[in-house]
Design a protein around this motif. Structure first.
Motif, PDB file in Angstrom:
ATOM      1  N   LEU A 116       0.828  -1.201   0.000  1.00  0.00           N
ATOM      2  CA  LEU A 116       0.000   0.000   0.000  1.00  0.00           C
ATOM      3  C   LEU A 116       0.867   1.257   0.000  1.00  0.00           C
ATOM      4  O   LEU A 116       0.552   2.244  -0.678  1.00  0.00           O
ATOM      5  N   ALA A 117       1.946   1.215   0.764  1.00  0.00           N
ATOM      6  CA  ALA A 117       2.855   2.367   0.797  1.00  0.00           C
ATOM      7  C   ALA A 117       3.470   2.611  -0.573  1.00  0.00           C
ATOM      8  O   ALA A 117       3.621   3.765  -1.002  1.00  0.00           O
ATOM      9  N   LEU A 118       3.813   1.544  -1.274  1.00  0.00           N
ATOM     10  CA  LEU A 118       4.395   1.695  -2.609  1.00  0.00           C
ATOM     11  C   LEU A 118       3.376   2.249  -3.589  1.00  0.00           C
ATOM     12  O   LEU A 118       3.701   3.111  -4.415  1.00  0.00           O
ATOM     13  N   GLN A 119       2.117   1.787  -3.512  1.00  0.00           N
ATOM     14  CA  GLN A 119       1.066   2.356  -4.363  1.00  0.00           C
ATOM     15  C   GLN A 119       0.919   3.848  -4.106  1.00  0.00           C
ATOM     16  O   GLN A 119       0.820   4.646  -5.040  1.00  0.00           O
ATOM     17  N   PHE A 120       0.910   4.239  -2.842  1.00  0.00           N
ATOM     18  CA  PHE A 120       0.744   5.643  -2.473  1.00  0.00           C
ATOM     19  C   PHE A 120       1.927   6.466  -2.973  1.00  0.00           C
ATOM     20  O   PHE A 120       1.767   7.600  -3.439  1.00  0.00           O
ATOM     21  N   THR A 121       3.129   5.891  -2.896  1.00  0.00           N
ATOM     22  CA  THR A 121       4.334   6.567  -3.389  1.00  0.00           C
ATOM     23  C   THR A 121       4.225   6.843  -4.880  1.00  0.00           C
ATOM     24  O   THR A 121       4.540   7.951  -5.357  1.00  0.00           O
ATOM     25  N   ILE A 122       3.764   5.847  -5.635  1.00  0.00           N
ATOM     26  CA  ILE A 122       3.633   6.004  -7.082  1.00  0.00           C
ATOM     27  C   ILE A 122       2.573   7.037  -7.420  1.00  0.00           C
ATOM     28  O   ILE A 122       2.773   7.916  -8.269  1.00  0.00           O
ATOM     29  N   LEU A 123       1.418   6.973  -6.765  1.00  0.00           N
ATOM     30  CA  LEU A 123       0.292   7.857  -7.084  1.00  0.00           C
ATOM     31  C   LEU A 123       0.550   9.307  -6.705  1.00  0.00           C
ATOM     32  O   LEU A 123      -0.035  10.224  -7.288  1.00  0.00           O
TER      33      LEU A 123
ATOM     34  N   ALA B 229     -10.291  17.618   2.316  1.00  0.00           N
ATOM     35  CA  ALA B 229      -9.713  18.555   1.345  1.00  0.00           C
ATOM     36  C   ALA B 229      -8.873  17.840   0.295  1.00  0.00           C
ATOM     37  O   ALA B 229      -8.402  18.471  -0.660  1.00  0.00           O
ATOM     38  N   ALA B 230      -8.665  16.539   0.475  1.00  0.00           N
ATOM     39  CA  ALA B 230      -7.868  15.726  -0.451  1.00  0.00           C
ATOM     40  C   ALA B 230      -6.464  16.309  -0.629  1.00  0.00           C
ATOM     41  O   ALA B 230      -5.987  16.507  -1.745  1.00  0.00           O
ATOM     42  N   GLU B 231      -5.805  16.560   0.497  1.00  0.00           N
ATOM     43  CA  GLU B 231      -4.430  17.054   0.425  1.00  0.00           C
ATOM     44  C   GLU B 231      -3.604  16.516   1.583  1.00  0.00           C
ATOM     45  O   GLU B 231      -4.122  16.171   2.641  1.00  0.00           O
ATOM     46  N   TRP B 232      -2.333  16.475   1.313  1.00  0.00           N
ATOM     47  CA  TRP B 232      -1.344  15.990   2.287  1.00  0.00           C
ATOM     48  C   TRP B 232      -0.271  17.075   2.398  1.00  0.00           C
ATOM     49  O   TRP B 232       0.363  17.418   1.411  1.00  0.00           O
ATOM     50  N   LEU B 233      -0.108  17.624   3.582  1.00  0.00           N
ATOM     51  CA  LEU B 233       0.865  18.693   3.802  1.00  0.00           C
ATOM     52  C   LEU B 233       2.099  18.108   4.488  1.00  0.00           C
ATOM     53  O   LEU B 233       2.060  17.725   5.652  1.00  0.00           O
ATOM     54  N   ILE B 234       3.193  18.065   3.736  1.00  0.00           N
ATOM     55  CA  ILE B 234       4.452  17.553   4.281  1.00  0.00           C
ATOM     56  C   ILE B 234       5.218  18.730   4.893  1.00  0.00           C
ATOM     57  O   ILE B 234       5.507  19.707   4.191  1.00  0.00           O
ATOM     58  N   PRO B 235       5.547  18.690   6.183  1.00  0.00           N
ATOM     59  CA  PRO B 235       6.241  19.826   6.819  1.00  0.00           C
ATOM     60  C   PRO B 235       7.659  20.009   6.285  1.00  0.00           C
ATOM     61  O   PRO B 235       8.284  19.063   5.797  1.00  0.00           O
TER      62      PRO B 235
ATOM     63  N   ALA C  21      14.164  20.158   0.178  1.00  0.00           N
ATOM     64  CA  ALA C  21      14.429  21.591   0.035  1.00  0.00           C
ATOM     65  C   ALA C  21      14.113  22.371   1.299  1.00  0.00           C
ATOM     66  O   ALA C  21      14.255  23.594   1.326  1.00  0.00           O
ATOM     67  N   LYS C  22      13.659  21.658   2.348  1.00  0.00           N
ATOM     68  CA  LYS C  22      13.332  22.283   3.644  1.00  0.00           C
ATOM     69  C   LYS C  22      12.250  23.349   3.499  1.00  0.00           C
ATOM     70  O   LYS C  22      12.281  24.384   4.169  1.00  0.00           O
ATOM     71  N   ARG C  23      11.283  23.080   2.612  1.00  0.00           N
ATOM     72  CA  ARG C  23      10.112  23.939   2.466  1.00  0.00           C
ATOM     73  C   ARG C  23       8.875  23.056   2.501  1.00  0.00           C
ATOM     74  O   ARG C  23       8.885  21.951   1.941  1.00  0.00           O
ATOM     75  N   PRO C  24       7.772  23.510   3.148  1.00  0.00           N
ATOM     76  CA  PRO C  24       6.567  22.681   3.202  1.00  0.00           C
ATOM     77  C   PRO C  24       6.036  22.412   1.795  1.00  0.00           C
ATOM     78  O   PRO C  24       6.175  23.239   0.894  1.00  0.00           O
ATOM     79  N   HIS C  25       5.439  21.254   1.631  1.00  0.00           N
ATOM     80  CA  HIS C  25       4.973  20.848   0.297  1.00  0.00           C
ATOM     81  C   HIS C  25       3.570  20.261   0.407  1.00  0.00           C
ATOM     82  O   HIS C  25       3.336  19.320   1.154  1.00  0.00           O
ATOM     83  N   ARG C  26       2.623  20.865  -0.347  1.00  0.00           N
ATOM     84  CA  ARG C  26       1.251  20.350  -0.392  1.00  0.00           C
ATOM     85  C   ARG C  26       1.128  19.354  -1.535  1.00  0.00           C
ATOM     86  O   ARG C  26       1.463  19.663  -2.671  1.00  0.00           O
ATOM     87  N   VAL C  27       0.614  18.186  -1.215  1.00  0.00           N
ATOM     88  CA  VAL C  27       0.448  17.146  -2.227  1.00  0.00           C
ATOM     89  C   VAL C  27      -1.046  16.918  -2.453  1.00  0.00           C
ATOM     90  O   VAL C  27      -1.764  16.533  -1.523  1.00  0.00           O
ATOM     91  N   PRO C  28      -1.544  17.143  -3.670  1.00  0.00           N
ATOM     92  CA  PRO C  28      -2.955  16.851  -3.949  1.00  0.00           C
ATOM     93  C   PRO C  28      -3.173  15.344  -4.013  1.00  0.00           C
ATOM     94  O   PRO C  28      -2.368  14.611  -4.591  1.00  0.00           O
ATOM     95  N   LEU C  29      -4.238  14.880  -3.387  1.00  0.00           N
ATOM     96  CA  LEU C  29      -4.522  13.450  -3.341  1.00  0.00           C
ATOM     97  C   LEU C  29      -5.643  13.104  -4.302  1.00  0.00           C
ATOM     98  O   LEU C  29      -6.780  13.581  -4.164  1.00  0.00           O
TER      99      LEU C  29
ATOM    100  N   THR D  62      -4.240  23.689  -7.774  1.00  0.00           N
ATOM    101  CA  THR D  62      -5.407  23.279  -8.555  1.00  0.00           C
ATOM    102  C   THR D  62      -4.984  22.533  -9.818  1.00  0.00           C
ATOM    103  O   THR D  62      -5.548  21.491 -10.164  1.00  0.00           O
ATOM    104  N   LYS D  63      -3.972  23.064 -10.495  1.00  0.00           N
ATOM    105  CA  LYS D  63      -3.485  22.408 -11.706  1.00  0.00           C
ATOM    106  C   LYS D  63      -2.834  21.069 -11.371  1.00  0.00           C
ATOM    107  O   LYS D  63      -2.965  20.090 -12.115  1.00  0.00           O
ATOM    108  N   ARG D  64      -2.133  21.036 -10.264  1.00  0.00           N
ATOM    109  CA  ARG D  64      -1.478  19.779  -9.872  1.00  0.00           C
ATOM    110  C   ARG D  64      -2.504  18.726  -9.473  1.00  0.00           C
ATOM    111  O   ARG D  64      -2.292  17.532  -9.679  1.00  0.00           O
ATOM    112  N   LEU D  65      -3.619  19.166  -8.871  1.00  0.00           N
ATOM    113  CA  LEU D  65      -4.681  18.228  -8.495  1.00  0.00           C
ATOM    114  C   LEU D  65      -5.227  17.529  -9.742  1.00  0.00           C
ATOM    115  O   LEU D  65      -5.430  16.302  -9.756  1.00  0.00           O
ATOM    116  N   LYS D  66      -5.427  18.299 -10.803  1.00  0.00           N
ATOM    117  CA  LYS D  66      -5.917  17.719 -12.056  1.00  0.00           C
ATOM    118  C   LYS D  66      -4.862  16.789 -12.663  1.00  0.00           C
ATOM    119  O   LYS D  66      -5.183  15.700 -13.168  1.00  0.00           O
ATOM    120  N   MET D  67      -3.592  17.206 -12.600  1.00  0.00           N
ATOM    121  CA  MET D  67      -2.529  16.385 -13.170  1.00  0.00           C
ATOM    122  C   MET D  67      -2.402  15.060 -12.434  1.00  0.00           C
ATOM    123  O   MET D  67      -2.244  13.986 -13.055  1.00  0.00           O
TER     124      MET D  67
END
Length: 409
Positions: free
Chosen positions: A234-241, A261-267, A273-281, A381-386
């Motif tokens: 499951l972790a590998l599937q999530f990594t790929i997606l 909100a279908a998002e994952w906020l990595i601190p 790069a030591k900057r927070p990153h929002r990942v659209p799910l 928004t564009k990344r969510l669609k991608m």
């Protein structure tokens, strides 16, 4: 000549033993032994510790005592003189230890701190470890780097960077002037070959990347992966997606995910790069999370065998090896991190999304300063669609994969 002998020192019972001229050995009830010098200065009697046995031998204790008596005879207090020496410029090893202690809390894991210590101990300490930092020269640094610069370019560059950081720290602490003999830009880069070019030559003229599965093969691989029910699969599937790094997935916690909100906020501390990153799910990524069992008392999404810990960094690789992939695998030497390259190739060759959207999805730092100045948002928004389109690609059936829908007229 003194009264004590090496044999007597070793065998002495608790008590005080005189060697003459003020030198005394004191043995405690626990059996530890220390040297003390009694001397007189300006009419005052003083005692000075000279160290413990066996670190300080009988001969060394006599030498230290003789030096201290000479200072006292000249009107110099040996205790004060020693204190001044101890506050002199520290050695490279001493500064390195202080720097690591000061910065350790900023590093993401203990392994990084161990790597710092190991590389400095192996390569720097034998050459410059006992040298005061204000005495180091470019030649000293080159003596460390040249033997490994072409044979171990990655290690050599790390050693150079770590020495540079330590000497910058020494400068900030006022132990050295502002010049840094280990500085790369504008200094060592004029004296040593580019490590990038060295690696490229070693790899036959190309830059070596993580072995990546062709994006056309990912849908078939996902079908196989979905037949497995383990947390690692499951972790590998999530990594790929999500096209994220394996370390980011392994350390992911439920508190970072907003399912509605279908998002994952990595601190920031967990990002390269030591900057927070929002990942659209995408819906497919959310479906994976729904299948993950939640364990009470464990904050991690993909839990390991140990209580309160995440999966190990080998877990996803073991899944791939079980399916015949990896080094020596009959189906290809692909590794989990390579799926980021699979995604990037798909994004560039199949999708119609702009380059900056693809790069933002991978959390890459924009090197061009002018371009970076305009890329202030995260194009969520564009990344969510991608990512939804990427999930659709990954979910294609084997029959669908024979014909690329993006290439149909």
């Amino acid at each position: 000549m003194g009264k004590l002998t090496n044999t007597a020192v070793k065998a002495a019972a608790p008590g005080k033993y005189e060697d003459g001229q003020g030198l005394r050995m004191v043995v405690t009830k626990t059996g530890s032994r220390k040297w003390v010098l009694r001397y007189q200065l300006q009419g005052r009697r003083r005692e000075m510790g000279l160290g413990s046995y066996p670190a300080v031998s009988l001969k060394l204790a006599r030498d230290k005592a003789a030096q201290a008596r000479s200072q006292a005879a000249a009107g110099i207090d040996p205790i004060s003189a020693r204190a001044k020496v101890q506050t002199a410029t520290p050695t490279f090893t001493e500064v390195a230890a202080r720097f690591i202690r000061a910065k350790r809390h900023e590093w993401s894991n203990r392994k990084h701190a161990r790597q710092w210590t190991a590389t400095l101990k192996t390569y720097a300490r034998p050459v410059i470890g006992s040298t005061p930092v204000d005495s180091l020269t470019t030649e000293d640094v080159l003596a460390i780097l040249k033997p490994i610069w072409t044979t171990k370019p990655e290690t050599a560059k790390r050693v150079q960077g770590r020495i540079e950081n330590i000497l910058d720290y020494a400068s900030a602490m006022k132990w050295t002037d502002t010049s840094n003999p280990a500085r790369w830009r504008g200094h060592l880069n004029k004296l040593l070959s580019s490590p990038v070019k060295i690696k490229r030559q070693a790899n036959g003229g190309t830059t070596r990347h993580h072995p990546a599965m062709p994006y056309s093969a990912v849908p078939g691989f996902m079908i196989e992966l979905q037949q497995l029910s383990s947390v690692s699969a499951l972790a590998l599937q999530f990594t790929i997606l999500t096209a994220t790094r394996t370390s980011e997935v392994l350390q992911a916690t439920w508190s970072e995910v907003d399912l509605e909100a279908a998002e994952w906020l990595i601190p920031a501390p967990r990002m390269k790069a030591k900057r927070p990153h929002r990942v659209p799910l995408s819906p497919a990524a959310l479906a994976v999370l729904e299948r993950v069992p939640r364990l009470s008392g464990n904050p991690y999404i993909f839990t390991g065998a140990r209580q309160g810990r995440p999966l190990s960094n080998m877990a996803m690789l073991q899944v791939m090896r079980g399916l015949g992939y990896g080094v020596g695998g009959g189906r290809g030497n692909y590794v989990p991190h390579g799926f980021r390259s699979s995604f990037r190739d798909w994004a560039g060759e199949v999708s119609s999304f702009p380059r900056e959207v693809c790069e933002m999805a991978l959390a890459h730092v924009i090197e061009n300063k002018a371009e970076a100045a305009y890329a202030r948002g995260d194009l969520f928004t564009k990344r969510l669609k991608m990512m939804a389109e990427w999930a659709q690609w990954c979910g294609k059936s084997a029959a669908d994969n024979l014909v690329d829908p993006h290439l149909q007229l």
